[in-house]
Write a protein that holds these residues in place. Sequence first.
Motif, PDB file in Angstrom:
ATOM      1  N   ILE B 187       0.862  -1.182   0.000  1.00 26.94           N
ATOM      2  CA  ILE B 187       0.000   0.000   0.000  1.00 26.94           C
ATOM      3  C   ILE B 187       0.894   1.226   0.000  1.00 26.94           C
ATOM      4  CG2 ILE B 187      -1.763   1.264   1.290  1.00 26.94           C
ATOM      5  CD1 ILE B 187      -2.458  -1.548   2.537  1.00 26.94           C
ATOM      6  N   GLU B 191      -3.116   3.566  -1.787  1.00 20.38           N
ATOM      7  CA  GLU B 191      -3.443   2.775  -2.979  1.00 20.38           C
ATOM      8  C   GLU B 191      -2.732   1.435  -2.920  1.00 20.38           C
ATOM      9  OE1 GLU B 191      -3.131   4.231  -7.169  1.00 20.38           O
ATOM     10  OE2 GLU B 191      -3.178   6.158  -6.081  1.00 20.38           O
ATOM     11  N   GLU B 192      -3.404   0.376  -3.373  1.00 18.88           N
ATOM     12  CA  GLU B 192      -2.726  -0.917  -3.410  1.00 18.88           C
ATOM     13  C   GLU B 192      -2.028  -1.078  -4.743  1.00 18.88           C
ATOM     14  OE1 GLU B 192      -4.391  -4.677  -1.504  1.00 18.88           O
ATOM     15  OE2 GLU B 192      -4.274  -5.242  -3.609  1.00 18.88           O
TER      16      GLU B 192
END
Lengths: 318, 516, 359
Positions: B187, B191-192
């Motif tokens: 992450i 956001e991944e």
Amino acid sequence: MEKKAPDSRRNILRANLTAYGFLAPAGILVIIFFLIPVLLIIYLSMTNLATTNFTTNVSQMEFVGLENYAILLRDQFAGKIFFNTVFYVLVTLAIFNVSLALIVSLLTMHIPRRAGFAFRAIWILPRITTATVYIMLWRRLAVEAPYGIINQFNTLLNQPTYNYLDARPWEFVIMANGFIGVSFGMIIFTSAIESIPKDLMNASLVDGSTIMQRIRFIIMPLLRWPLLFVVTYQTLSLLTSFEQILLLTNGGPGLYDTEVWSLTAYHRALSNYFGNAQWGYGSAFAVVLVIIGVVLAVIYMRVFRFNELVAEPKIEVL
Amino acid sequence: MTVTDNESQGIIHVPTLIIALKNGLLVVVIFSLLALILQGILKPLVASLQVVETVTTTLSLILILVLPYIAYIMSGSAVRELVKTSIPQALLTAVIATIVLFSIISVGHYLLNLGIFAPTSSIQMTVVDTDEGVLVESVVEGGAADIAEVKVGDVITAIRRDPVDRATLMARVAQSEVDSPLRLRMIRDGEEIQVTVRTVLATSSDASALFPGLIMALGVTLITIIWPGQFTPYVILLAILSPLFLGYLWLIIATFSTRTQGIIPLDGEGNIGGFTLSNWDFLFGKDIVGLNVSIWQVTLNSLIIAVSMMLIVLVVSSMAAYALSRMHFPGRKAFLSFTLVLHGFPAVTLLIPIFFVLANLGRTPVIGEIVGFNKPIGIALVMVAFQLPLGVWLMKGFFDGIPWDIERSAMIDGASRWRVYWEILLPQIRPGLLALGIFAFLGGWNAFLIPQTYSTGAGMVNLPVFLNQLISETAPVNWNQIAAVGLFQLVPVFILFIFAQEYLLNIYAGGTKGFS
Amino acid sequence: MQVTIENLTKKFGDVIGAENLSLDIKDGEFVAFLGPSGCGKTTTLLMLAGIYKPTSGTIRFGDTVVNRLSPRERNIGMVFQSYALYPHMTVYKNIGYPLKLKNMQKKEIDERVNAVANTMGIGDLLDRRPGQLSGGQQQRVALGRALVKEPDILLFDEPLSNLDARLRLTMRGEIKHLQHDLGITSIYVTHDQIEAMTMADRIAVMSGGHLQAFDTPEALYDRPKTLFVAGFVGNPPMNFINVEVSASNGHFVATNGNMSLDLSKERGEKPATAGNSVVMGIRPEDIQIAPDGTVPAEVFVVEPLGRENLVDVRIDGESILLLADTKADHKRGDSVKLKFNMNKAQFFDSKTGKSLLWA
């Protein structure tokens, strides 16, 4: 011995019968549980007995001659397993069963008697712990963090952790077996050293010898017989022991990495990966082991002049 | 020799130090050479025989790892001589020797690519555990992680689909082959994303781990010096014993706790603690989860097997040993050698055919009822037979030690050989009988392979077989419970051994010693 | 019980234990087997006991050939050098063991054990174990155990050699008396010639597995048949001198260099026929230092024995032992004159070692 003229045949027979009477119980057990099985396994190794055509009736087994041995020779892993066995036996014997046993017995004789007893008692633990539990301890030592004990120290020291059974399988196989083996030599050596006449030690002390000199010139020469016993007995034990390896690595982690000969025999005959126990093929492996064992024992007896150690009895009659 | 001035106190005793270092260096050099030979010559040799490197590598590692410590001990004993003349000198010498030798050991490790200097698979960044995942703390510039554009502050959550914490991440990295791709899920700024890092071989720079080792070595040295003479054997003995010590410590801790990590007992929440006696419930009649067997029934089985085995082994092997030791008969030598060779017949060899022997005996009328497959007596006799080679040899040694005149005297008094054996000689080898008896008892008490292989059903379940059932037939396996049963099985024989040790040590002495 | 041994031979592989022995032992006789260690005396005793099997030859007890009988069928008692008491049994049980093996009634065993114990003077030790007894007491127990079954023959295997000197003297007398009173045929193995001489009716001297002589102590001492016997029996040992015995006009002379000794006809006649290969033997007590002596010698060593002095003198460098009065104060280097009592001199053939007088 020469024939003795004045003895009647009946008397000789009677004397021998007494001797054989004493030997009978042991002899019968040996015949039923050693001799017959050995003959049987040689026969089994020449049959194709497997799960699919299993029978306990010897006459119904299918004789295939030396086919199993031919397969064994072509077996691509047989060489690897063979050298694994040699390595395992030699290293364990040299480091643990003989050297460490000698060191431990010398050290425990060097400290006060009670402390010596306490240490020897701890050393005997591996031998008297049943294999299942004992191997459970080694697995606990070796496994990955957070459960493994060694890895706990690694974590404390901020080091990478391993599953030691994968990373260092031989070390653990050898240690697990070696720690069992030490106690045998330890007991034999300790009692042998204790039975050395005190006069001899005192004379040497008066002569001003150092500890190392006493070990070299007094203790070691008198340990010849116990050494023979330990080396012979433990070589053969190690050759045949597979229970610990079976429970610890089961021959892994890779293909046959820690597989030894006796374990192979067990795997082939009794616990095949494919569910098809090959009694005949497994027996062929076992027969090789029997032959090696016998040859080794005979060599040892020659080397250590076994005949000198077996004095003639000093009573000749019934 | 250059044993010089006793008056020059406070000055380092140069000759001793030199001798100590010379000894140490010599050992290291010799064994490094040996290791080199093993690595260089033996390895290609055995490689052609399709043996994995492990064999030679392990051998040379053992040489390199163990022998400097022997050198260390040797120098230690040299230094100890000094203590007799001057303690300050000895201390100083010892400290210097320790540092020098420890450096040698470290260099040895370094040269052999071991330990903390070892180049291992790495992705060249440092991480810490956080609640969300593994936080990247720093990235080595130009390193693997840097190339893959991993940034400080990223939180790694998984490798592929497997969630990770710091330890598993490091383990996965360490175990992966060089240049293998590791797909990290992480992450970044909420956001991944996925990043593929290729591992490289890099030397861990964490030399600080050397210091605890050095400090320990110094500590041991100093204590050894201060406690001259008496302490060294203990240190060596304890050092050798440490794996066992840790293992059995865990066993004891585990039986009294809910779960353990390493040797630390933990409670349900992961805090240190979690003391419980529930693992011992089986002692008080409660059935163990998953198996409906009372421990006491199993214990009784164990006891019956062990005691009957002990008695049979004693009688049978002492009888055979008596004949071998004291009687003339054709085939005596052959039988003696045969006894020695017998032990070469591996249990596994015989497991297979003995199965067939028992099966065939089982079909024989009358005898089959007693000794057949799955019959306690038959199984006991197999175990007795396996103990005989040892028993006969031990007993023979003891009989050999009894003076011939006593037996001659008894025969002239009118005793038959049977009476001589039973009334005169057996009482004199009591120490030997006790020793063998204990061995045989242990063999029976710990018997696992044979009862497991040749019996089915509950009739022959003894403690070891029961333990195995606990492991194989319960799910999930409660290791702490097993540890408790294991300890329960171990303690009686351990106590027995402690009391009998003196007799066991008599094994070699034999004969009429200790009698009055 | 009479014991007859005929052509008895025992070989251990290639090693000869005893060869071609023949002896007759009379009923009630006390016979000693005397010889250096390894001479085969214990081997012979163990064959009599039935522990060793003879390689050839026969042993008779009375008229019975016992070769094939086991020890327990021979009704013998034996006392060992190590006493061979059963360490785990009390003295009472030790002595009673032979009777127990004969399935005797408890009461009878009790009577006989007590009787023997009282004879041996160990009646108050019956509850002890061998380990709690002194050497002498153990010896008595061993003797008691041998006697309790009223054996036909008693065998002794150096029974006194583990005792101290004083006790040995006492036991020597006791055993002798006991044997005399009980009249049991006894065979006593020893390497101590004083024991043999003082106790035995007849002594069998053995060497290298062969019987050298079998005779009464007096005969062995005064009329030794071989050089070995002459040298072995007697302490201090007999002196041996190479001589030439010659006869002229019924006058016999033994000469060696300057030394010349006159002999009587009885002594000189036979040796004279053997020419110059003659060994003369003469015991130390048969040589005297006297002013009227004929042989000049020089005193080399004087050893005081208490009652007398053992003097080592040299004749032309050859050592001769003699016994001298303590009053005559001889010193090293003194020149003395020796007088030989030639009526006690022995003569042997130096090649065969056989006596020229008593053959």
